[in-house]
Write a protein that holds these residues in place. Structure first.
Motif, PDB file in Angstrom:
ATOM      1  N   ALA A   1      -7.441 -21.075 -10.757  1.00 34.79           N
ATOM      2  CA  ALA A   1      -7.697 -22.467 -10.371  1.00 34.79           C
ATOM      3  C   ALA A   1      -6.859 -22.857  -9.166  1.00 34.79           C
ATOM      4  CB  ALA A   1      -7.410 -23.395 -11.550  1.00 34.79           C
TER       5      ALA A   1
ATOM      6  N   HIS B   1      -8.699 -23.490  -5.482  1.00 28.56           N
ATOM      7  CA  HIS B   1      -8.705 -24.870  -4.982  1.00 28.56           C
ATOM      8  C   HIS B   1      -7.630 -25.114  -3.937  1.00 28.56           C
ATOM      9  CE1 HIS B   1      -7.729 -29.203  -4.935  1.00 28.56           C
ATOM     10  NE2 HIS B   1      -9.049 -29.307  -4.931  1.00 28.56           N
TER      11      HIS B   1
ATOM     12  N   PHE C   1     -13.470 -28.418  -7.079  1.00 31.14           N
ATOM     13  CA  PHE C   1     -13.247 -28.238  -8.510  1.00 31.14           C
ATOM     14  C   PHE C   1     -14.556 -28.071  -9.271  1.00 31.14           C
ATOM     15  CE2 PHE C   1      -8.845 -30.045  -8.110  1.00 31.14           C
ATOM     16  CZ  PHE C   1      -8.194 -28.950  -8.686  1.00 31.14           C
TER      17      PHE C   1
ATOM     18  N   VAL D   1     -15.047 -24.432  -9.096  1.00 32.85           N
ATOM     19  CA  VAL D   1     -14.025 -23.766  -9.902  1.00 32.85           C
ATOM     20  C   VAL D   1     -14.373 -23.879 -11.376  1.00 32.85           C
ATOM     21  CG1 VAL D   1     -11.576 -23.734 -10.531  1.00 32.85           C
ATOM     22  CG2 VAL D   1     -12.247 -24.194  -8.156  1.00 32.85           C
TER      23      VAL D   1
ATOM     24  N   CYS E   1      -9.875 -27.941 -15.156  1.00 37.35           N
ATOM     25  CA  CYS E   1      -9.492 -27.143 -13.979  1.00 37.35           C
ATOM     26  C   CYS E   1      -8.468 -27.883 -13.128  1.00 37.35           C
ATOM     27  CB  CYS E   1     -10.731 -26.788 -13.160  1.00 37.35           C
ATOM     28  SG  CYS E   1     -11.803 -25.592 -13.983  1.00 37.35           S
TER      29      CYS E   1
END
Length: 319
Positions: A144, A148, A155, A158, A169
């Protein structure tokens, strides 16, 4: 230039101004993103060899994918590599629980080539300190945070990759971010100063000069040495300038050929040394420098982590 011994076979990609580009050229499309993907995989795994393997597996999957439906090639390939790395990372964590002595990432030459190419403060950071901070995260936190905060993936993407909600996340990335900011080295050093300090350190080791070594080290300096059970190394970090100085002076006295040759190098963006000892095997040291003194030394002796630094002999070349 000699090719590294463990370099994976790459597909042949025609080059030149007269080479036509077809609407579906999977090899050429993939090669445009290879460095980006290796950078992601290395950050996930801490291993040059495993990163190259993951990227090669992604290449095979790319060939078998329905490429006509891929709107963003880099995003698709990044997701593929991240999934492959998550599988490897979970297995690697189990292996590292039984690893002999401190674990260090494989030393990386040319770290600047694997920059994430984003505006992130971590985009070009592949320092050993950061890699060790990432190693202490859970696989999901690591993924994560990297996707990101380093590679600027939304996100929403993700979440789809990790099989978690966007909020979950965000929390994973936030926990990782807090840990990384605490553990990450904060003081970059000028390259010229770093090179001088490393050269002085190598000379003091070769002389077996503990006083000279101690003057180069911060009082609370830490030595991490990784032999992986394959070569002799300290089984725990050595803390303190005097203890580290005596350690290296003792090695130089007992094993006068321990540094047969050495050359300066930039390893994971840090000033360092590539050393060849009397048996001809390579080893590396990367140095973290704070306020003009060596604050940490990352000493990699495990031959399993150094194969990519040994050049492959050309056919017919003398041994």
């Amino acid at each position: 230039m000699d090719e590294p011994a463990n370099a994976p076979k790459r597909p042949h990609v025609p080059k030149g101004p007269n080479v036509p580009r077809t609407a579906d050229d999977p090899a050429q499309d993939f090669e445009a993103h290879r460095r980006h993907l290796v950078g992601l995989a290395y950050r996930m795994l801490g291993s040059v060899a495993e990163a190259e393997d993951a990227v090669q597996d992604a290449y095979l999957r790319w060939h078998g994918a329905d490429r006509a439906g891929v709107a963003n090639v880099r995003a698709f390939l990044s997701r593929t590599v991240a999934r492959l790395c998550l599988d490897r990372l979970r297995a690697a964590r189990a292996r590292r629980e039984t690893y002999v002595g401190p674990w260090l990432p494989e030393p990386l030459l040319g770290a600047e080539e694997l920059s994430a190419g984003t505006a992130s403060e971590y985009a070009a950071d592949l320092s050993v300190g950061l890699m060790l901070a990432l190693e202490r995260l859970s696989p999901l936190e690591r993924a994560a945070f990297l996707l990101h905060d380093v590679f600027d993936v939304d996100f929403s993407e993700v979440a789809g990759l990790l099989g978690r909600s966007e909020e979950a996340c965000r929390q994973l990335a936030a926990r990782a971010r807090t840990h990384v900011r605490t553990a990450r080295p904060r003081f970059p050093v000028a390259a010229e100063h770093g090179s001088r300090l490393v050269a002085a350190f190598a000379e003091a080791v070769q002389r077996g000069d503990p006083d000279g070594l101690a003057r180069l080290l911060a009082a609370d300096a830490v030595l991490h040495s990784d032999g992986g059970g394959r070569r002799t190394a300290a089984l725990n970090p050595i803390v303190g300038a005097d203890r580290i100085a005596r350690f290296f002076a003792g090695i130089a006295t007992k094993f006068p050929g321990v540094i047969a040759t050495s050359r300066g190098a930039t390893l994971n963006g840090l000033p360092g040394l590539i050393i060849t000892d009397a048996d001809g095997l390579p080893q590396t040291m990367a140095f973290e420098i704070v306020d003009g003194a060596i604050a940490a030394i990352y000493f990699v002796r495990n031959p399993d982590k150094l194969g990519h630094l040994a050049p492959r002999r050309r056919p017919g070349a003398p041994p």
